[in-house]
Design a protein around this motif. Structure first.
Motif, PDB file in Angstrom:
ATOM      1  N   LEU A 188       0.815  -1.205   0.000  1.00  0.00           N
ATOM      2  CA  LEU A 188       0.000   0.000   0.000  1.00  0.00           C
ATOM      3  C   LEU A 188       0.855   1.265   0.000  1.00  0.00           C
ATOM      4  O   LEU A 188       0.518   2.257  -0.665  1.00  0.00           O
ATOM      5  CB  LEU A 188      -0.943  -0.001   1.202  1.00  0.00           C
ATOM      6  CG  LEU A 188      -2.275  -0.701   0.947  1.00  0.00           C
ATOM      7  CD1 LEU A 188      -2.968  -1.046   2.251  1.00  0.00           C
ATOM      8  CD2 LEU A 188      -3.175   0.165   0.076  1.00  0.00           C
ATOM      9  N   ILE A 189       1.948   1.235   0.720  1.00  0.00           N
ATOM     10  CA  ILE A 189       2.862   2.380   0.707  1.00  0.00           C
ATOM     11  C   ILE A 189       3.380   2.615  -0.705  1.00  0.00           C
ATOM     12  O   ILE A 189       3.430   3.750  -1.196  1.00  0.00           O
ATOM     13  CB  ILE A 189       4.028   2.151   1.685  1.00  0.00           C
ATOM     14  CG1 ILE A 189       3.527   2.213   3.130  1.00  0.00           C
ATOM     15  CG2 ILE A 189       5.130   3.182   1.461  1.00  0.00           C
ATOM     16  CD1 ILE A 189       4.567   1.817   4.163  1.00  0.00           C
ATOM     17  N   TYR A 190       3.741   1.531  -1.382  1.00  0.00           N
ATOM     18  CA  TYR A 190       4.232   1.669  -2.759  1.00  0.00           C
ATOM     19  C   TYR A 190       3.160   2.264  -3.672  1.00  0.00           C
ATOM     20  O   TYR A 190       3.416   3.214  -4.410  1.00  0.00           O
ATOM     21  CB  TYR A 190       4.689   0.310  -3.301  1.00  0.00           C
ATOM     22  CG  TYR A 190       5.008   0.362  -4.774  1.00  0.00           C
ATOM     23  CD1 TYR A 190       6.203   0.910  -5.222  1.00  0.00           C
ATOM     24  CD2 TYR A 190       4.089  -0.098  -5.729  1.00  0.00           C
ATOM     25  CE1 TYR A 190       6.482   0.995  -6.580  1.00  0.00           C
ATOM     26  CE2 TYR A 190       4.367  -0.015  -7.077  1.00  0.00           C
ATOM     27  CZ  TYR A 190       5.560   0.532  -7.501  1.00  0.00           C
ATOM     28  OH  TYR A 190       5.823   0.639  -8.839  1.00  0.00           O
ATOM     29  N   LEU A 191       1.959   1.715  -3.624  1.00  0.00           N
ATOM     30  CA  LEU A 191       0.896   2.192  -4.507  1.00  0.00           C
ATOM     31  C   LEU A 191       0.522   3.641  -4.220  1.00  0.00           C
ATOM     32  O   LEU A 191       0.164   4.393  -5.130  1.00  0.00           O
ATOM     33  CB  LEU A 191      -0.339   1.302  -4.377  1.00  0.00           C
ATOM     34  CG  LEU A 191      -0.255  -0.060  -5.059  1.00  0.00           C
ATOM     35  CD1 LEU A 191      -1.504  -0.876  -4.760  1.00  0.00           C
ATOM     36  CD2 LEU A 191      -0.086   0.094  -6.579  1.00  0.00           C
ATOM     37  N   SER A 192       0.610   4.054  -2.966  1.00  0.00           N
ATOM     38  CA  SER A 192       0.239   5.426  -2.617  1.00  0.00           C
ATOM     39  C   SER A 192       1.166   6.460  -3.255  1.00  0.00           C
ATOM     40  O   SER A 192       0.807   7.632  -3.358  1.00  0.00           O
ATOM     41  CB  SER A 192       0.239   5.604  -1.094  1.00  0.00           C
ATOM     42  OG  SER A 192       1.553   5.562  -0.561  1.00  0.00           O
TER      43      SER A 192
END
Length: 207
Positions: A137-141
């Motif tokens: 999720l950190i990456y996608l954000s």
């Protein structure tokens, strides 16, 4: 995330076990991935598992740098005449450690998200696996290419099952897997979320 292929392989194996019990009719059900049925998604996963960095760029160039066209050609190449044939090809690709360009975390995101693209329309519950989705999720954000950065801007996501929070702004709460799916552009997972930021997220996903 370090190159933990064991996690990717366990996700691929879990999906293979679910696929093995499907009827031919279920393989034709529309997935949560726009314009693809279940059979198409499995063919895509098979092709992606065998794609090298060089192969990715060669394929994209041959498709006139059109991602949709390149994906369509990949699906056509890997989709066998029968579901059983495609499942055999998928199983043969499961332990591959080949990957196209991009951070390793995208390999995990791909199999988790596409696995749910298949399972959710069929009413199949994802098996319990030893996996934390915070890094995904950190990456996608922050990822412009996938659209994740735009979808999640101004939102604070809290995974109620995994106990982490990312971002800042209007709050959206729910299971980490559902947060990952909406971050990847899947509106169907909105029903599992709540919070004051939900209406904004829904507007972005349905735009």
């Amino acid at each position: 995330m370090k190159n933990n292929w064991q996690l990717v392989h366990q996700e691929r194996q879990a999906l293979a076990e679910d696929l093995a019990s499907l009827t031919d009719a279920q393989w034709s059900v529309a997935s949560s991935c726009v314009a693809w049925d279940v059979h198409d998604v499995v063919a895509h996963l098979t092709g992606s598992a065998g794609t090298t960095r060089r192969g990715f760029w060669v394929s994209l160039a041959r498709a006139g740098f059109d991602f949709d066209r390149a994906n369509a050609r990949e699906v056509a190449a890997e989709r066998a005449v029968t579901p059983a044939g495609t499942l055999r090809k998928y199983r043969a690709s499961m332990t591959s450690t080949t990957r196209p360009p991009g951070p390793f975390i995208t390999r995990l995101i791909e199999i988790v998200v596409h696995g749910e693209d298949i399972r959710r329309p069929l009413g199949i519950k994802r098996p319990v696996v030893n996996l934390t989705l915070e890094e995904a999720l950190i990456y996608l954000s922050g990822d412009r290419l996938s659209g994740g950065r735009k979808r999640l801007a101004g939102l604070e996501l809290t995974a109620t099952d995994e106990g982490f929070t990312i971002g800042s702004g209007q709050v959206v709460l729910g299971p980490a897997l559902s947060l990952l799916l909406v971050a990847s552009g899947r509106p169907a997972a909105l029903e599992n979320l709540q919070g004051p930021g939900l209406s904004l997220l829904q507007e972005r996903l349905n735009a």
